[in-house]
Design a protein around this motif. Structure first.
Motif, mmCIF file in Angstrom:
data_model
loop_
_atom_site.group_PDB
_atom_site.id
_atom_site.type_symbol
_atom_site.label_atom_id
_atom_site.label_comp_id
_atom_site.label_asym_id
_atom_site.label_seq_id
_atom_site.Cartn_x
_atom_site.Cartn_y
_atom_site.Cartn_z
ATOM 1 N N SER A 98 -11.310 10.593 5.729
ATOM 2 C CA SER A 98 -11.995 11.883 5.609
ATOM 3 C C SER A 98 -12.822 12.221 6.849
ATOM 4 C CB SER A 98 -12.879 11.908 4.364
ATOM 5 O OG SER A 98 -13.837 10.883 4.421
ATOM 6 N N ASN B 119 -3.491 10.744 2.857
ATOM 7 C CA ASN B 119 -4.450 9.652 2.718
ATOM 8 C C ASN B 119 -5.085 9.292 4.063
ATOM 9 O OD1 ASN B 119 -5.860 7.899 1.016
ATOM 10 N ND2 ASN B 119 -4.540 6.188 1.560
ATOM 11 N N GLN C 215 -1.306 5.705 8.054
ATOM 12 C CA GLN C 215 -1.452 4.483 8.833
ATOM 13 C C GLN C 215 -0.233 4.273 9.728
ATOM 14 O OE1 GLN C 215 -1.896 0.866 6.583
ATOM 15 N NE2 GLN C 215 -1.981 -0.400 8.397
ATOM 16 N N ASP D 121 -6.060 14.595 1.931
ATOM 17 C CA ASP D 121 -5.668 14.080 0.616
ATOM 18 C C ASP D 121 -4.182 13.737 0.547
ATOM 19 O OD1 ASP D 121 -8.246 14.304 -0.338
ATOM 20 O OD2 ASP D 121 -7.895 16.214 -1.355
ATOM 21 N N ASN E 60 0.865 -1.175 0.000
ATOM 22 C CA ASN E 60 0.000 0.000 0.000
ATOM 23 C C ASN E 60 0.904 1.228 0.000
ATOM 24 O OD1 ASN E 60 -1.735 2.087 0.491
ATOM 25 N ND2 ASN E 60 -2.605 1.243 2.356
ATOM 26 N N HIS E 61 0.970 1.944 -1.100
ATOM 27 C CA HIS E 61 1.866 3.090 -1.203
ATOM 28 C C HIS E 61 1.368 4.301 -0.428
ATOM 29 C CE1 HIS E 61 -1.010 3.863 -4.431
ATOM 30 N NE2 HIS E 61 -0.695 5.131 -4.315
ATOM 31 N N ASP E 62 0.142 4.277 0.044
ATOM 32 C CA ASP E 62 -0.423 5.388 0.817
ATOM 33 C C ASP E 62 -0.484 5.054 2.301
ATOM 34 O OD1 ASP E 62 -0.885 7.081 -1.373
ATOM 35 O OD2 ASP E 62 -2.739 6.024 -1.853
ATOM 36 N N TYR E 63 0.591 4.527 2.835
ATOM 37 C CA TYR E 63 0.565 4.073 4.226
ATOM 38 C C TYR E 63 1.109 5.094 5.210
ATOM 39 C CZ TYR E 63 5.500 2.975 3.508
ATOM 40 O OH TYR E 63 6.827 3.059 3.231
#
Length: 97
Positions: free
Chosen positions: A85, A82, A19, A79, A13-16
């Protein structure tokens, strides 16, 4: 008591980034868990909300360092990192701080 604290993140997952910051939040908050904690949009317990707030605080300097204060927008933060929202109101509070 938890003596070993480890963070596991799905490297596929490149949008970690958010997280990872969230999981760091658990460590910084000295959260104690008897089982692994899982980041989930559906988990809004006090423990998870506190870890989310800490994650926002960890990332906020990176967000604010590249823009003037009047240009800060919670939707941009969400955004860029990540972030979920539904954390928009907490991001707004932290931007104001």
């Amino acid at each position: 008591m938890t003596t070993n604290k480890k963070i596991m993140v799905n490297a596929n997952n490149h949008d970690y980034i958010f997280q990872f910051a969230h999981e760091m939040g658990h460590i910084l908050n000295d959260d104690i868990a008897l089982a692994p904690l899982y980041f989930s949009a559906n988990n809004r317990s006090k423990l998870e909300v506190a870890a989310n707030r800490t994650a926002i605080r960890i990332l906020m300097p990176f967000y604010c360092d590249v823009r003037e204060p009047y240009m800060a927008r919670s939707t941009d933060f969400v955004d860029i990192f990540n972030a979920p929202s539904w954390l928009d109101s907490i991001v707004c509070e932290e931007i104001e701080n």
